[in-house]
Design a protein around this motif. Structure first.
Motif, short mmCIF file in Angstrom:
data_model
loop_
_atom_site.label_atom_id
_atom_site.label_comp_id
_atom_site.label_asym_id
_atom_site.label_seq_id
_atom_site.Cartn_x
_atom_site.Cartn_y
_atom_site.Cartn_z
N SER A 223 0.64 -1.08 0.05
CA SER A 223 -0.13 0.03 -0.12
C SER A 223 0.86 1.23 0.24
O SER A 223 2.11 1.29 0.36
N THR A 224 0.31 2.47 -0.44
CA THR A 224 0.99 3.68 -0.45
C THR A 224 0.20 4.59 0.50
O THR A 224 0.34 5.90 0.35
N THR A 225 -0.30 4.24 1.52
CA THR A 225 -1.02 4.99 2.44
C THR A 225 -0.63 4.42 3.83
O THR A 225 0.12 3.50 3.95
N GLU A 226 -0.99 5.48 4.85
CA GLU A 226 -0.85 4.96 6.20
C GLU A 226 -1.27 3.58 6.61
O GLU A 226 -2.59 3.23 6.20
N ILE A 227 -0.58 2.76 7.17
CA ILE A 227 -0.91 1.42 7.52
C ILE A 227 -1.44 1.31 8.96
O ILE A 227 -1.06 2.15 9.61
N GLU A 228 -1.93 0.47 9.19
CA GLU A 228 -2.52 0.01 10.62
C GLU A 228 -1.26 0.27 11.62
O GLU A 228 -0.23 -0.14 11.24
N PRO A 229 -1.45 0.43 12.97
CA PRO A 229 -0.55 0.58 14.00
C PRO A 229 0.30 -0.54 14.25
O PRO A 229 -0.56 -1.96 14.14
N SER A 230 1.40 -0.97 14.48
CA SER A 230 2.23 -2.05 15.06
C SER A 230 1.50 -2.56 16.26
O SER A 230 1.73 -1.85 17.08
N GLY A 231 1.48 -3.74 16.02
CA GLY A 231 1.32 -4.63 17.21
C GLY A 231 2.51 -4.79 18.20
O GLY A 231 2.31 -5.22 19.27
N ASN A 232 3.70 -4.23 17.63
CA ASN A 232 4.97 -4.51 18.39
C ASN A 232 4.88 -3.34 19.71
O ASN A 232 5.92 -3.37 20.30
#
Length: 722
Positions: A223-232
Motif C-alpha cells: 500500500s501507499t497509504t498509512e497502514i494500521e499501527p504495529s502490534g509491536n
C-alpha cells in the motif's frame, strides 16, 4: 568461556547472559572502515555482531569465488577478533536481506531444480557453498565444549531465513529441510554451540534455537497509504507479532514449543529500509519504544536488523539490489542500504544508537538478573493495536522485586494522557510513580532491586550502568524531584547509599559513553566516544570546538586537551554532588571548498576535490576523520556519478524522503582508494505530483513535477585520542 542455552536465556559459563546483537553486512561496508564501525557498535552496547554471508556477493559467476576487498570474510572475522566482538554468522543459503534473488546467484536459478526444496542436486550446491564459507572462517569458530577466546569469535550460526514463512516448504517437509541444512553445516565443520533459525510467521526451525523479529512499520507493504499501527507496541506473551489483534489464537503461526526455548530476537528493526513505493521514516523513538516493549514482554536477547547501514557492492553481471524485475515485491536503491540504522550508510552515529544505548548499557550491567524475572502482563492490557486509550504496561518480577515497563508511544498516533497515575506491583503493595503520563512516553523503573548493596524500594529513575564508584541512573522526565525511595536498614547504610548513586538527565544519558578506565564520558549532542581495538578512548564529533566532561577524571591530562573546570551532573538534590571534569580543545580544520554548477535541467556538477584533498592531508595528523556533504533536494530520487572522459559511473544513490531528511554523503571513502574520476555529477529524477508513493513529508507542487537542488553544505568531522 563456554556458551549454551536453556528455556530461559543464553548461558555464558553456565550463568545467565543478556546480550545485545546488531547486524552489519561486511560486504556492504568498505573494508577499511570495518574496525571503526565495529568499535561504534561496541560503543552502542552491542555484544554480538551478526552478519549475512550473501551468496551472490561471493559467487556471482559459478565456481568463481570472490573473497577480496569488501567481500573478504576471513579479514572481517580477523577484524572482529581484534576488536573483541563475538560473531554470529548467517550462512543462508537464502537470506533475503533486500538482495537480488534473496542472495541466490542467477546461475543457481537456471539449474534443473527448484531451490529451497528437498532436492538432492540443490543440497549438493548448498553443501559446496557451505564448504566455501567454512574455509574462510574455520580458524575463528568457537566449538561446543571449548572455551571461547579472542581467537575464535564465532559463537553461533543461523541457518536459512524465514524458511516456510517467505518461500521454502510449509509443512513437516520444511522441518526435514532445516534439519538437513544444519546437519550439512555441521558435517562441513560448523560445529558451534548455538544454531538459530528465524521463527516468525510459520517459519520452520528444525529444532534449532528460534529467534524472533518485530518492526515498527512495513516498507515492504504494497500500500501507499498509512497502514494500521504495529502490534509491536503492545506488551504480550505472543512472540509472533503478526497475530496480535487478529482472530487467531495464541501461538498461531508458531511451529515450535515456546516452553522449550528462550525468547530471543534477531530482527527487531534497528531502522527501516525505504522502498520505491513506500518511504517510511523510522525515528529513534519509533525504534526504542518497540525495544522497550519487547524487553517488558520477556525478551532475553535484543537483536537489531540492521544496526549498521551500508552500500550495495557492484555486481559483475547485474546490479545486486532487490527489485520487482526479479520477481520480488519491492524496488530498492541500486546502491544505498542506509536502512536509517543506528549507524548510517556513511558511518554516522544516529539518534537511534543513542536511544538504544540506554537499554543495552542496562542489559549489559544488570541483564543477568533480569533474565530470571519472567514477564507478568496484566489482562487489562490492550490487545488491539488501535487501542490508544488504555494503559500499556507490564512487570518483570519474581513477585518480590523487579521492574515495571510502561509504553505510551505508538508511531504516528496520539496516545491518551493518564493523570494521577499510581502503579502497583503484582503483589498489590509496591507503589511506583504518581503524576501524569504524557503521549509519547515509554520507560521502565525498578522496585525492590539492589544496586551496589543498596536496596531501592521504588524509583522514578532508570538504571543505566556502573562507573567508577557510582551506580548511574537517568531520569525519563526532566525534573529535580527525588529519584529514589530507599529501604535502608540503618543511618550508616543510608549515608553510604546516597554517596554511590548518580542520576543524569535524559539528555546527558543519551550522550554518555563508556571510556577506558571504567569512566563515563558525556559529549555534546553532535559527538560520540568509542573504545578502539587498541583499548584507547576516542572522541569524534563535528564543529569548530571539541569538548566533553568525564568522571572519574583522567590521571593525566590527555595530550592536546585543556582542563577547563568541573560541573555537577547529579540532578538529584537528595544525593551527593558528582563533579565531572570538563575538557576542551580547538579543532583547527582547514576550510577547503565545494563547487556546485548546474549543468542541465536536472543535473549538477560537484567538485569536491578540495574537500577530499583536505581530508587526505589532515588524515595524517589523525584529527580529521570525515567531511559530510549535505544535498538538500526535492525529487523522486537522486544519483551521484563519477565522471571521466564523458562516461558516468554510478557511485551512490538515494530515495527522497522529504525536505527534513536531506541526503548526507561522507567523503572519506573517496580518499586514497584510487577512485579515478574528474568530478562528481548529481542527477535528480523528477518527482511527479501524482506519483503513487507513500511519503511522510510531501512537498508543495507548483508544477506537475519537481527536480530541484535547494542547498548544498558541508561539515568536517574531527576525531581525537584521549
Amino acid at each position: 568461556m563456554t556458551y549454551s542455552f536453556d528455556n530461559i536465556s543464553i548461558l555464558r559459563d553456565g550463568k545467565r547472559w543478556f546480550p545485545t546483537m546488531g547486524e552489519i553486512h561486511y560486504s556492504r561496508v568498505p573494508h577499511q572502515f570495518w574496525a571503526e564501525t565495529l568499535n561504534k557498535m561496541k560503543a552502542g552496547g552491542v555484544d554480538i555482531v551478526s552478519t549475512y554471508v550473501i551468496w551472490i556477493h561471493h559467487e556471482e559467476i559459478e565456481n568463481e569465488y570472490d573473497w577480496s576487498g569488501d567481500r573478504d570474510l576471513r579479514a572481517f572475522a580477523e577484524t572482529a577478533k581484534k576488536c573483541g566482538v563475538k560473531l554470529w554468522l548467517r550462512i543462508g543459503p537464502w537470506c533475503h536481506g533486500e538482495v537480488r534473488n534473496g542472495g541466490f546467484p542467477d546461475w543457481l536459478l537456471h539449474k534443473n531444480f527448484e531451490p529451497r526444496t528437498n532436492n538432492e542436486e540443490y543440497f549438493k550446491e548448498v553443501e559446496k557453498w557451505y564448504r566455501a564459507v567454512y574455509e574462510q572462517v574455520k580458524d575463528f569458530i568457537c566449538s561446543p565444549g571449548h572455551a571461547f577466546t579472542a581467537d575464535n569469535p564465532i559463537i553461533g550460526i543461523q541457518i536459512e531465513n524465514e524458511f516456510g514463512h517467505c518461500g521454502g516448504l510449509y509443512d513437516e517437509s520444511g522441518e526435514d529441510h532445516m534439519r538437513r541444512l544444519q546437519q550439512m553445516a555441521q558435517t562441513v565443520g560448523f560445529n558451534v554451540a548455538m544454531y538459530t533459525a528465524t521463527g516468525w510467521g510459520g517459519a520452520r526451525t528444525g529444532g534449532m534455537l528460534p529467534v524472533m523479529g518485530g518492526y515498527c512499520d512495513a516498507p515492504w507493504d504494497q500500500s501507499t497509504t498509512e497502514i494500521e499501527p504495529s502490534g509491536n507496541y503492545i506488551f504480550t506473551h505472543e512472540r509472533n507479532d503478526h497475530n496480535i489483534g487478529s482472530d487467531h489464537g495464541f501461538g498461531y503461526g508458531i511451529t515450535f514449543d515456546i516452553k522449550k526455548f528462550p525468547y530471543l530476537t534477531a530482527e527487531l528493526g534497528g531502522g527501516l529500509q525505504v522502498t520505491a513505493h513506500r518511504r517510511t521514516i523510522a525515528t529513534a523513538q519509533d525504534i526504542a519504544a518497540v525495544a522497550t516493549v519487547k524487553l517488558g514482554s520477556g525478551v532475553n536477547l535484543l537483536g537489531y536488523y540492521m544496526y549498521c547501514g551500508g552500500t550495495n557492492p557492484d555486481g559483475k553481471l547485474t546490479t545486486l539490489q532487490e527489485s520487482r524485475e526479479t520477481g520480488y515485491p519491492n524496488d530498492l536503491p541500486i546502491k544505498s542500504y542506509d536502512f536509517r540504522a543506528p549507524i548510517r550508510e556513511f558511518g554516522q552515529v544516529s539518534d537511534t544508537l543513542r536511544e538504544l544505548k540506554l537499554i543495552s548499557y542496562f542489559t549489559s550491567e544488570f541483564g543477568s538478573e533480569l533474565c530470571d524475572l519472567p514477564a507478568d502482563i496484566s489482562d487489562d492490557n490492550p490487545r488491539d493495536p488501535s487501542d490508544f486509550k488504555n494503559l500499556r504496561y507490564s512487570f518483570r518480577t519474581d513477585g518480590k522485586c523487579g521492574y515495571i515497563f510502561i509504553n505510551n508511544y505508538v508511531r504516528h498516533h496520539k496516545m491518551a494522557v493518564h493523570d494521577g497515575l499510581a502503579m502497583l506491583a503484582s503483589d498489590g503493595k509496591t507503589r511506583f510513580m504518581s503524576g501524569n503520563l504524557q503521549n509519547g512516553e515509554y520507560f521502565f523503573l525498578p522496585f525492590n532491586m539492589t544496586y551496589g548493596g543498596v536496596k531501592i524500594k521504588t524509583a522514578t529513575a532508570t538504571p543505566l550502568c556502573s562507573v567508577g564508584d557510582k551506580v548511574v541512573f537517568y531520569r525519563t522526565k526532566e525534573d529535580k524531584a527525588t529519584a529514589f525511595f530507599f529501604a535502608f536498614p540503618d543511618d550508616e547504610s543510608e549515608a553510604a547509599g546516597k554517596k554511590q548513586f548518580l542520576v543524569l538527565t535524559h539528555a546527558d544519558a543519551l550522550n554518555a559513553w563508556k571510556a577506558v578506565g571504567n569512566r563515563l564520558l558525556i559529549s555534546s549532542s553532535d559527538a560520540y566516544a568509542v573504545i578502539n581495538e587498541k583499548n584507547q578512548s576516542v572522541i569524534t564529533g563535528r564543529g569548530t570546538n571539541a569538548s566533553f566532561c568525564v568522571y572519574p577524571d583522567f590521571d593525566i591530562v590527555p595530550d592536546g586537551w585543556e582542563k577547563t573546570g568541573s560541573v555537577n551532573k547529579n540532578i538529584d538534590a537528595e544525593l551527593e554532588p558528582v563533579l565531572f571534569t570538563k575538557y576542551e580543545r580547538k579543532t583547527n580544520i582547514s576550510a577547503g571548498m565545494l563547487h556546485v554548477v548546474k549543468t542541465g535541467d536536472n543535473t549538477y556538477t560537484l567538485d569536491a576535490s578540495p574537500l577530499i584533498k583536505t581530508l587526505s592531508e589532515n588524515a595524517k595528523q589523525k584529527n580529521l576523520s570525515d567531511c559530510f556533504v549535505t544535498l538538500n533536494y526535492i525529487g523522486e530520487s537522486a544519483k551521484l556519478y563519477g565522471i571521466k572522459d564523458g562516461k558516468r559511473t554510478l557511485l551512490l544513490d538515494h530515495f527522497f524522503l522529504g525536505e527534513s531528511y536531506p541526503w548526507e554523503i561522507g567523503l572519506k571513502r573517496f580518499v586514497g582508494q584510487n577512485i579515478d574520476f574528474e568530478h562528481l555529477e548529481m542527477e535528480i529524477i523528477p518527482l511527479k505530483k501524482d506519483a503513487d508513493i507513500y511519503l511522510e513529508e510531501r512537498p508543495q507542487f507548483d508544477e506537475a513535477s519537481i527536480a530541484l537542488l535547494r542547498a548544498v553544505k558541508y561539515e568536517y568531522e574531527w576525531s581525537y585520542l584521549l
